[in-house]
Design a protein around this motif. Structure first.
Motif, mmCIF file in Angstrom:
data_model
loop_
_atom_site.group_PDB
_atom_site.id
_atom_site.type_symbol
_atom_site.label_atom_id
_atom_site.label_comp_id
_atom_site.label_asym_id
_atom_site.label_seq_id
_atom_site.Cartn_x
_atom_site.Cartn_y
_atom_site.Cartn_z
ATOM 1 N N GLN A 162 0.829 -1.208 0.000
ATOM 2 C CA GLN A 162 0.000 0.000 0.000
ATOM 3 C C GLN A 162 0.863 1.257 0.000
ATOM 4 O O GLN A 162 0.565 2.224 -0.712
ATOM 5 C CB GLN A 162 -0.925 -0.002 1.217
ATOM 6 C CG GLN A 162 -2.049 -0.998 1.118
ATOM 7 C CD GLN A 162 -2.877 -1.060 2.392
ATOM 8 O OE1 GLN A 162 -2.532 -0.450 3.403
ATOM 9 N NE2 GLN A 162 -3.975 -1.813 2.340
ATOM 10 N N GLU A 203 3.918 1.525 -1.167
ATOM 11 C CA GLU A 203 4.546 1.634 -2.483
ATOM 12 C C GLU A 203 3.560 2.194 -3.498
ATOM 13 O O GLU A 203 3.911 3.049 -4.320
ATOM 14 C CB GLU A 203 5.061 0.265 -2.937
ATOM 15 C CG GLU A 203 6.302 -0.197 -2.196
ATOM 16 C CD GLU A 203 6.697 -1.616 -2.564
ATOM 17 O OE1 GLU A 203 6.053 -2.243 -3.445
ATOM 18 O OE2 GLU A 203 7.664 -2.122 -1.953
ATOM 19 N N GLN A 204 2.315 1.716 -3.453
ATOM 20 C CA GLN A 204 1.291 2.210 -4.375
ATOM 21 C C GLN A 204 1.020 3.692 -4.138
ATOM 22 O O GLN A 204 0.862 4.465 -5.085
ATOM 23 C CB GLN A 204 -0.002 1.407 -4.217
ATOM 24 C CG GLN A 204 0.057 0.022 -4.806
ATOM 25 C CD GLN A 204 -1.206 -0.782 -4.535
ATOM 26 O OE1 GLN A 204 -2.020 -0.425 -3.675
ATOM 27 N NE2 GLN A 204 -1.366 -1.879 -5.259
ATOM 28 N N GLN A 205 0.980 4.064 -2.876
ATOM 29 C CA GLN A 205 0.749 5.467 -2.533
ATOM 30 C C GLN A 205 1.880 6.343 -3.065
ATOM 31 O O GLN A 205 1.639 7.417 -3.634
ATOM 32 C CB GLN A 205 0.659 5.617 -1.003
ATOM 33 C CG GLN A 205 -0.507 6.396 -0.548
ATOM 34 C CD GLN A 205 -0.624 6.360 0.974
ATOM 35 O OE1 GLN A 205 0.229 5.828 1.680
ATOM 36 N NE2 GLN A 205 -1.693 6.944 1.453
ATOM 37 N N GLU A 206 3.116 5.887 -2.898
ATOM 38 C CA GLU A 206 4.268 6.628 -3.400
ATOM 39 C C GLU A 206 4.214 6.763 -4.907
ATOM 40 O O GLU A 206 4.494 7.835 -5.459
ATOM 41 C CB GLU A 206 5.569 5.948 -2.974
ATOM 42 C CG GLU A 206 5.907 6.108 -1.504
ATOM 43 C CD GLU A 206 7.162 5.344 -1.107
ATOM 44 O OE1 GLU A 206 7.828 4.755 -1.978
ATOM 45 O OE2 GLU A 206 7.461 5.323 0.104
ATOM 46 N N GLU A 207 3.826 5.686 -5.595
ATOM 47 C CA GLU A 207 3.733 5.724 -7.064
ATOM 48 C C GLU A 207 2.649 6.712 -7.499
ATOM 49 O O GLU A 207 2.830 7.464 -8.447
ATOM 50 C CB GLU A 207 3.419 4.325 -7.601
ATOM 51 C CG GLU A 207 4.601 3.369 -7.555
ATOM 52 C CD GLU A 207 4.227 1.965 -7.982
ATOM 53 O OE1 GLU A 207 3.096 1.739 -8.486
ATOM 54 O OE2 GLU A 207 5.080 1.081 -7.818
ATOM 55 N N GLU A 208 1.533 6.701 -6.794
ATOM 56 C CA GLU A 208 0.440 7.617 -7.134
ATOM 57 C C GLU A 208 0.860 9.066 -6.912
ATOM 58 O O GLU A 208 0.549 9.953 -7.731
ATOM 59 C CB GLU A 208 -0.806 7.295 -6.291
ATOM 60 C CG GLU A 208 -1.486 6.018 -6.700
ATOM 61 C CD GLU A 208 -2.603 5.614 -5.760
ATOM 62 O OE1 GLU A 208 -2.924 6.380 -4.805
ATOM 63 O OE2 GLU A 208 -3.163 4.517 -5.947
ATOM 64 N N GLU A 209 1.588 9.317 -5.840
ATOM 65 C CA GLU A 209 2.071 10.680 -5.552
ATOM 66 C C GLU A 209 3.068 11.125 -6.611
ATOM 67 O O GLU A 209 3.060 12.292 -7.024
ATOM 68 C CB GLU A 209 2.701 10.725 -4.153
ATOM 69 C CG GLU A 209 1.662 10.646 -3.043
ATOM 70 C CD GLU A 209 2.304 10.560 -1.660
ATOM 71 O OE1 GLU A 209 3.551 10.599 -1.545
ATOM 72 O OE2 GLU A 209 1.544 10.427 -0.672
ATOM 73 N N GLU A 210 3.930 10.203 -7.042
ATOM 74 C CA GLU A 210 4.910 10.546 -8.092
ATOM 75 C C GLU A 210 4.213 10.861 -9.400
ATOM 76 O O GLU A 210 4.616 11.746 -10.138
ATOM 77 C CB GLU A 210 5.907 9.391 -8.270
ATOM 78 C CG GLU A 210 6.916 9.290 -7.142
ATOM 79 C CD GLU A 210 7.843 8.093 -7.320
ATOM 80 O OE1 GLU A 210 7.765 7.409 -8.362
ATOM 81 O OE2 GLU A 210 8.618 7.838 -6.400
ATOM 82 N N GLU A 211 3.146 10.118 -9.713
ATOM 83 C CA GLU A 211 2.399 10.344 -10.939
ATOM 84 C C GLU A 211 1.684 11.696 -10.907
ATOM 85 O O GLU A 211 1.547 12.367 -11.933
ATOM 86 C CB GLU A 211 1.375 9.227 -11.163
ATOM 87 C CG GLU A 211 2.009 7.921 -11.594
ATOM 88 C CD GLU A 211 0.986 6.817 -11.746
ATOM 89 O OE1 GLU A 211 -0.246 7.067 -11.635
ATOM 90 O OE2 GLU A 211 1.411 5.676 -11.978
ATOM 91 N N GLU A 212 1.230 12.096 -9.738
ATOM 92 C CA GLU A 212 0.531 13.385 -9.605
ATOM 93 C C GLU A 212 1.499 14.555 -9.805
ATOM 94 O O GLU A 212 1.079 15.623 -10.219
ATOM 95 C CB GLU A 212 -0.143 13.470 -8.246
ATOM 96 C CG GLU A 212 -1.348 12.577 -8.125
ATOM 97 C CD GLU A 212 -1.972 12.618 -6.728
ATOM 98 O OE1 GLU A 212 -1.516 13.412 -5.879
ATOM 99 O OE2 GLU A 212 -2.911 11.843 -6.516
ATOM 100 N N GLU A 213 2.745 14.361 -9.462
ATOM 101 C CA GLU A 213 3.729 15.446 -9.590
ATOM 102 C C GLU A 213 4.159 15.574 -10.984
ATOM 103 O O GLU A 213 4.144 15.967 -11.922
ATOM 104 C CB GLU A 213 4.966 15.150 -8.741
ATOM 105 C CG GLU A 213 4.669 15.206 -7.270
ATOM 106 C CD GLU A 213 5.884 14.820 -6.450
ATOM 107 O OE1 GLU A 213 6.970 14.581 -6.982
ATOM 108 O OE2 GLU A 213 5.749 14.780 -5.229
#
Length: 190
Positions: free
Chosen positions: A178, A180-190
């Motif tokens: 979870q 890791e997924q959150q980090e990936e989602e945050e990176e995609e938003e940036e």
């Protein structure tokens, strides 16, 4: 699966079987149901059999194609893995038994010469159970399914702790995923 945690609780289960044989004055156990083999050895392979002696050693009989995996997963020093096969192959190894499943079982049992054999044959398909009884005709067969079920119901401290540790490890893995997924989602938003 957190395999190493489960392996910690396997050896006491096998020795619980051996101790029960000794208490019941039974020379050997033949375990043929997949769920009971998995419980006592950790092996999860169709077409397997566990032969345990009351002296504390055993043989895990597996199909030839499962031999390497069974050896790598075997955590019980007192249990030897042997493979059976029925085809003509140019193989000659001490761990091989060139016989069909039921004949290989009979061969291993004959080598230990027991008088009384406990078997969980009521836990398998009736035709296989009946065929086993025919193959083992010269021995006193003690139906052992209920005894094994009772053994499995009583949990040792190691089993309870292992299950608890498995649950914790699984939750930890889920949390890591979870995060890791959150980090990936945050990176995609940036």
């Amino acid at each position: 699966m957190i395999y190493w945690l489960r392996a910690m609780s396997i050896k006491p289960k096998f020795h619980k079987l051996v101790n029960t044989l000794d208490k019941e004055n039974i020379d050997a156990a033949l375990v043929v149901s997949e769920e009971n083999i998995r419980y006592f050895t950790g092996a999860d392979m169709a077409g397997s059999a566990l032969i345990a002696s009351r002296e504390g050693w055993g043989v895990l009989l597996v199909p030839l194609l499962e031999y390497t995996r069974a050896v790598s997963e075997n955590k019980i020093r007192d249990v030897e893995v042997k493979a059976y096969y029925r085809y003509e192959l140019p193989l000659d190894e001490p761990y091989l038994i060139k016989k069909k499943y039921l004949d290989a079982i009979a061969s291993v049992i004959e080598s230990i010469k027991p008088k009384r054999i406990a078997c969980d044959y009521n836990m398998v398909v009736k035709s296989i159970g009946d065929e086993l009884i025919k193959k083992l005709g010269g021995y006193e067969i003690v139906e052992f399914s209920e005894k094994i079920t009772a053994m499995r119901m009583i949990k040792e401290v190691e089993e309870v702790m292992t299950k608890h540790l498995e649950d914790i490890a699984m939750k930890q893995q889920e949390m890591m995923k979870q995060m890791e997924q959150q980090e990936e989602e945050e990176e995609e938003e940036e």
